[in-house]
Every structure is written in structure tokens, then in C-alpha cells.
Design a protein around this motif. Sequence first.
Motif, short mmCIF file in Angstrom:
data_model
loop_
_atom_site.label_atom_id
_atom_site.label_comp_id
_atom_site.label_asym_id
_atom_site.label_seq_id
_atom_site.Cartn_x
_atom_site.Cartn_y
_atom_site.Cartn_z
N ILE A 169 0.87 -1.18 0.00
CA ILE A 169 0.00 0.00 0.00
C ILE A 169 0.90 1.23 0.00
CG2 ILE A 169 -2.04 -1.06 1.03
CD1 ILE A 169 -1.14 -0.08 3.74
N ALA A 170 0.53 2.22 -0.79
CA ALA A 170 1.45 3.34 -1.02
C ALA A 170 0.73 4.67 -0.88
CB ALA A 170 2.05 3.23 -2.43
N PRO A 171 1.49 5.70 -0.49
CA PRO A 171 0.90 7.05 -0.41
C PRO A 171 0.63 7.63 -1.78
CG PRO A 171 3.25 7.13 0.10
CD PRO A 171 2.89 5.69 -0.04
N VAL A 172 -0.44 8.40 -1.88
CA VAL A 172 -0.79 9.09 -3.13
C VAL A 172 -0.85 10.59 -2.84
CG1 VAL A 172 -2.53 9.37 -4.94
CG2 VAL A 172 -2.12 7.11 -3.93
N GLY A 173 -0.15 11.38 -3.65
CA GLY A 173 -0.11 12.82 -3.42
C GLY A 173 0.96 13.19 -2.40
N ARG A 174 1.09 14.50 -2.15
CA ARG A 174 2.14 14.98 -1.25
C ARG A 174 1.59 15.96 -0.23
NH1 ARG A 174 4.36 15.13 -6.33
NH2 ARG A 174 6.09 13.69 -6.67
N GLY A 175 2.14 15.87 0.97
CA GLY A 175 1.87 16.85 2.01
C GLY A 175 3.17 17.46 2.48
N THR A 176 3.07 18.35 3.46
CA THR A 176 4.27 19.07 3.91
C THR A 176 5.31 18.13 4.51
OG1 THR A 176 3.05 19.55 5.95
CG2 THR A 176 3.16 21.29 4.29
N GLU A 177 4.89 17.05 5.19
CA GLU A 177 5.85 16.09 5.77
C GLU A 177 6.72 15.48 4.68
OE1 GLU A 177 4.51 12.96 8.30
OE2 GLU A 177 3.21 14.27 9.46
N GLN A 178 6.07 15.06 3.57
CA GLN A 178 6.80 14.40 2.50
C GLN A 178 7.76 15.36 1.80
OE1 GLN A 178 5.82 11.88 -1.61
NE2 GLN A 178 4.22 12.25 -0.12
N VAL A 179 7.31 16.59 1.56
CA VAL A 179 8.17 17.57 0.90
C VAL A 179 9.36 17.91 1.78
CG1 VAL A 179 8.27 19.94 0.02
CG2 VAL A 179 6.30 18.51 -0.50
N GLU A 180 9.13 18.03 3.09
CA GLU A 180 10.25 18.29 4.01
C GLU A 180 11.27 17.16 3.93
OE1 GLU A 180 10.96 18.85 8.85
OE2 GLU A 180 9.24 17.73 8.08
N GLU A 181 10.80 15.92 3.92
CA GLU A 181 11.69 14.76 3.85
C GLU A 181 12.46 14.73 2.52
OE1 GLU A 181 10.45 10.45 2.82
OE2 GLU A 181 10.36 10.55 5.01
N GLN A 182 11.77 14.98 1.40
CA GLN A 182 12.41 14.93 0.09
C GLN A 182 13.44 16.05 -0.07
OE1 GLN A 182 9.16 14.96 -2.72
NE2 GLN A 182 8.83 12.75 -2.55
N LEU A 183 13.12 17.24 0.43
CA LEU A 183 14.08 18.34 0.32
C LEU A 183 15.34 18.07 1.15
CD1 LEU A 183 11.86 21.55 0.36
CD2 LEU A 183 13.45 20.85 -1.43
N ALA A 184 15.16 17.47 2.32
CA ALA A 184 16.32 17.13 3.15
C ALA A 184 17.23 16.16 2.41
CB ALA A 184 15.86 16.54 4.48
N GLN A 185 16.65 15.21 1.68
CA GLN A 185 17.45 14.26 0.91
C GLN A 185 18.11 14.94 -0.30
OE1 GLN A 185 14.60 11.23 -0.05
NE2 GLN A 185 14.72 10.24 1.97
N LEU A 186 17.34 15.77 -1.02
CA LEU A 186 17.87 16.41 -2.23
C LEU A 186 18.98 17.41 -1.91
CD1 LEU A 186 14.48 17.03 -4.08
CD2 LEU A 186 16.27 15.43 -4.79
N LEU A 187 18.93 17.99 -0.72
CA LEU A 187 19.90 19.04 -0.37
C LEU A 187 20.97 18.55 0.60
CD1 LEU A 187 17.32 21.94 0.20
CD2 LEU A 187 18.82 21.64 -1.79
N GLN A 188 21.08 17.24 0.79
CA GLN A 188 22.00 16.72 1.80
C GLN A 188 23.47 17.00 1.47
OE1 GLN A 188 21.58 12.48 2.17
NE2 GLN A 188 21.55 12.13 -0.04
#
Length: 686
Positions: A424-443
Motif C-alpha cells: 500500500i502506497a501514499p498518493v499525493g504529497r503533504g508538507t511532511e513528504q516535501v520536508e523529507e524529500q528536500l532534506a534528501q535532495l539538499l544533503q
Amino acid sequence: MVRVPLGSREVLGVVWDCPATPPEGLSEAQTKPVAGVLEGLPPLNERWRQLVRFAAQYYQRSLGEVALAALPPQLRELDAEQLARRLKRRDKKAQATEATTPQPVTGHDLSVEQVQALQALAAATEPVLLYGATGSGKTEVYLRATQAVLETPTPDGEAPTQVLVMVPEINLTPQLEARFRERFEPAFGAGSVVSLHSGMTPAQRLGSWLAAHTGAARIVLGTRMAIFASLPGLRLIVVDEEHDPSYKSQEGARYSARDLAVYRAKVETEALTSEALAATGQAARQPCRCQVVLGSATPSLESWHAAEQGRYQRLDMPGRIGGGALPRLRLVDMNHQPKGAAIAPPLLAAMEERIARGEQCLVLLNRRGYAPVLSCDACGWKSGCPHCSAFRVFHKLDRTLRCHHCGFTQRVPRACPDCGNLDIAPVGRGTEQVEEQLAQLLQDVKRPDGAPVRVARMDADTTKAKGSLEAQLAALHSGEVDVLVGTQMVAKGHDFRRITLVASINADAALFASDHRAPERLFALLMQAAGRAGRDAQHAGASEMWVQTWHPEHPLFAALKRYDYPAFAAEQLAEREIAGMPPHGFQALVRADARTQAAAQAFLNIAAEQAEGLPHRDDITLYPAVPLTIQRVANVERAQLLVETHSRAALQRFLGAWQPVLHACRSAPEARGLVRWAVDVDPLSL
């Protein structure tokens, strides 16, 4: 205010009128004596009672409901002796404050536009719409106007002058409160500035209300509930961010604090003028008035239209303090970006450049949680709420599925509840997911001091704990945070000096909404968000606003690119005039909650059928009942019926005559199961 016996207990009462004899049909034997008067409290004056009377009549509620809801809850619990002790403690604090030596009020240097606005405000006789760009210094205008009011001498025996300043949300109050306290407490005392909002404890609310009611508080800062504060010396009302929908109550008496502010200023002015005339026998040379200022960079279309008609006086402040320009707008066409990218590569590169220079970025996504829904690809299961016709939002931090409507929360299932599929997988994005992705992209990106990038999130989930909002804002202002991800709460009113890039990554959600106000809200949100960038003049020229969109050719973005609110407003008003929508028409909604959708709609449709023959029925359009967009919340079905007309007076007379019919329709057999119903005059959402 009195205590009166009701059954076996005593309750708070407000003496509205004092007839010489009991009402007709009521004998003296059926009456009870008043238990006691709340000594030490001045009476609620006629101007306050007129405001409450008007609000109850206009918004179709009972007088007692509005009047008692306007008083602090703890006041209803105190007897005369308890109140006397409370007032005695407050008087001791006030005496200690008076012992300090007052200091003169000091302020910043004013720009030419601010000086012109203050001069026009001093001479204005109509409500003022202060249309100022974000960063143009509207707050300083509020502060100087407040200073002018507080320094106005009052005759002996009259209440000292007071000012009411309203903000749309609680999280904006601390920042504004700090500026008002810093400016005015040295001159007028430690208790001269008080707050009034629903986030305070009952004791705090009572303390602020008593300070305002007795005149000890010279400035009251608050949210929409503060419009009903008792202020005997009121001379100025400021409604900051007047366009914000938070000023419209969505429960109980569904009043608009912005509209009531305009009415209250009119009532206060009329009373002051008549008092001056009675005292001197002739009209005062100086106008005795209570001024109202509605401030916004993106005014509501109702206020803009009123200014165009001449009912409000519009004051323009298009320039930013220091001469800086608004950020350059860049549209990112997501049709040309990698599939599934949350942050477009050009935007990510721009953020990396800013961080490397020691600047800050703000990412706006008006959806909290990790993802709006969890889904199973095998059988189509989705994380719906069993009590609402809505999905539960996936929150990854505590591994829960949470309904943002009724609050129902469960742990995330290990597998699909319907078919057992583990995937089962998440659909769409919220602020939690964007925060997590930005932390990875900018590491791999480093700050100028070599430290790793820090990404933070600000939304309703991260600001729940007491003091958490202040701590997050302090971290941002000090430069500890490089990228802030947040919902609309970060776009309103904050003065972030180091932010030079603002990005909106899901702006399309409101472009094609069914609500006719959706474009107005989106334009205002994006304009407000853009205003968080480049507030420091030395960075203004390099500041940018990025908007990710799948529809870059949409007319809204064309107006936004020029920051041309007048052109956008003209287009929207023209469309609404053709459709007869507000402000060119007038509306009310009757909402019904019931155990079944059929009962809710039956109640509304029966009431509509029985409205035939009522006053102004021929001027009114009654639409059939329909379910709300989210038709079930907490196992209660919801339906609504739209009332529309070209005349506000006709709408009011019709609704007043329709009230007995609505009450009678509750007992209709078809409406069995009806839980409640309510009238919403001038609704903000359909």
C-alpha cells in the motif's frame, strides 16, 4: 450584568431593558428577584448593545445567544464576591504599574507614502481601505494611527481612548503584539496592551476583557472574537489582512468580524457625534468619530468594490520600504519536467544557490501530513474515514491515518484491510513528504560556514505545543533554518528578513474549483507568499517567486506575473456581475445536519415549499437542496440550500419572516432525524 436564579442554579444575565411592569401575560407571582448585581463592573453601554443587537438580527441568531457568547466564559461562573476579589487584585497590579515613569512614544522614520496615508487617514470620513503592497509598511501606519488616537486628550469623566487591532489568525498575534508592546507599554504602562483570542485560558480571557471593559487596556489585539470586546473609549479599529476568510465565523452565529468592524465604527461615530452635540449644543469643530482601517495587499473583492463605488476611501501604498521591488515571478511548466518530480530541477538549483549564499527559502504547500491518502493498487482500497465522506491523511512521523474533519485516528495497517496486499502506497504529497524529500535532495549542499542544510516544517501539526510557534519563528529569524516548508500559515503577515526565494509547488489545486471564490483566494495566497521574499531592501532585487504549474497560460498567472491586483479584481468583478454573484448579488445558505441525507434535504425542501407567500418571495431565488462537498462528517449527513437575491434588504426581510417556518419544519415526518440547522448570511464557501 447580574446573577439570576435559573432552576436550582444561578447564571449570568444581562439587563437589556428595564420596563416598569412585567411583560403582558406575566404576573408578579411568576417572577423571581435578581440574585445580585455584579458590583464594580460598569454597565455594558448602549453602543455595545446596539452592535450585538444588529449582529443577532443580521445573522439570524437569537439576541441572548450572541450577547452571552460575546462575554468571557469565566465571567458566567463568578459570583459577586469572587468577581470583587478578582477586581481587587487587578487594581493592585494597576497601581504598581502607574508608579513607573512613562516614556515618550518613539517610532521609525516614515516613507513619503506612509506620511501621505496618515494625512489622508486623519481627514477621512469614510471607512478606509489601505491597499498596500507586502512590505510597504502598513504596520507602521497602524502604529502611528494608534499613537495619534491614544495621545488625543479626553474630557474629565470620559473613558480614555482605545484602539482595537484585529488579525486573522492566532499565530500572527505574538509577532504583532511584540511590536505594539515595544512601542506603547513604556508610555502607557505594562497593562495597556492586551490580547484576546480563543487560544488563551479562560482566566487570561477574563483578565483581558476586564482590562478592556474598564478602560485600563488602551489597545486590544485579537482575532475575530475581539470585535465583540467591550471598549467604552473605542476610537480606531484596524482590520489587518482584511481579505482573510478567517474573519468569518463558521460555527454558532456565522458573523463576519470585518463587516461588523465597519458597522461598529459607524455606531460609535454616531454616538460620539450626538454626545458632543448634546454637551455643547452645537456640532463639534473637530469630528468626533471612530475610524476603521481595512488593510491588505490583496483586498477582498467586496471591499474593493465598495471603494470603487465610493463607500470606502482607498489609500494606495504601492512601494516597498527601502525602495525594493517585489520578487520576480517565474512559472515552472511541469509538463516539461521529469515525471513524478515534487521539486522541479530548475527550482532545486535555484534553492541550492540561495543556500550557498547564506539566504533562506520558503516552500508553500497548503496540505499538511505526509500524503492525502493511502491506496492499494491491487484492489483499489483507499484510506477513507468510516465516519466522514473524506479520506484519512497519512502522517508518517507517528505512522497514523488521521481524519482532518472528525479527528478519527488509527495506526497505519501493515497490509491492505480488504485484500491483504502488503504494497500500500501514499498518493499525493503533504508538507511532511516535501520536508523529507528536500532534506534528501539538499544533503550534499553546504551553508557558507560549511554546516549541513537544515530543513524545517511549519504547519498545524508542528505548532500544537505551547511556545513551539515562537521557537520556530526565532530559529528562522536567527538564520538556523535554511529552507522552511509550510502551509498557508507561513504566508501571512510574517516579516522574514533573510528569505529571498519563495516557491509554491501545488498552485493548480484551486484553479478549477467549483467555488467562485477559489481564484480570489489563490491569487491572494500567492501574492501574500511572494511578499515574504525580499523584505530586506538589499536582497529585494535578487528575490524570486517560483510557481510550479501544469497550466502556465492561465489568466490568473498572467495578472500575478505583473502583481496587477487591480486588473485581476476587475476581471473577477466583471465575471461575478454577469453571474449575479457577490458583491453584485446577495446570498444566504441554510445548512441542515441529519442522521440521513434524505432527512436533511427533505427538511430544506419542505421549508422552501412553505416559503411561498412570505414577504419579498418574488425577489428571492431558492435553489433545491444539495449535499455539501463533504457530505458526511462524524456520521452526520449535511445538506444545504442556497438563497439568492439582488437586494440585501429583501434578503433580510425574507429570512426574518422565514425563521418561524424553518422552526416549524423540524417536526415534519420527512425530516425525522434532523440534528440541527443554521442560517449562514453572506457565506464564504458554497
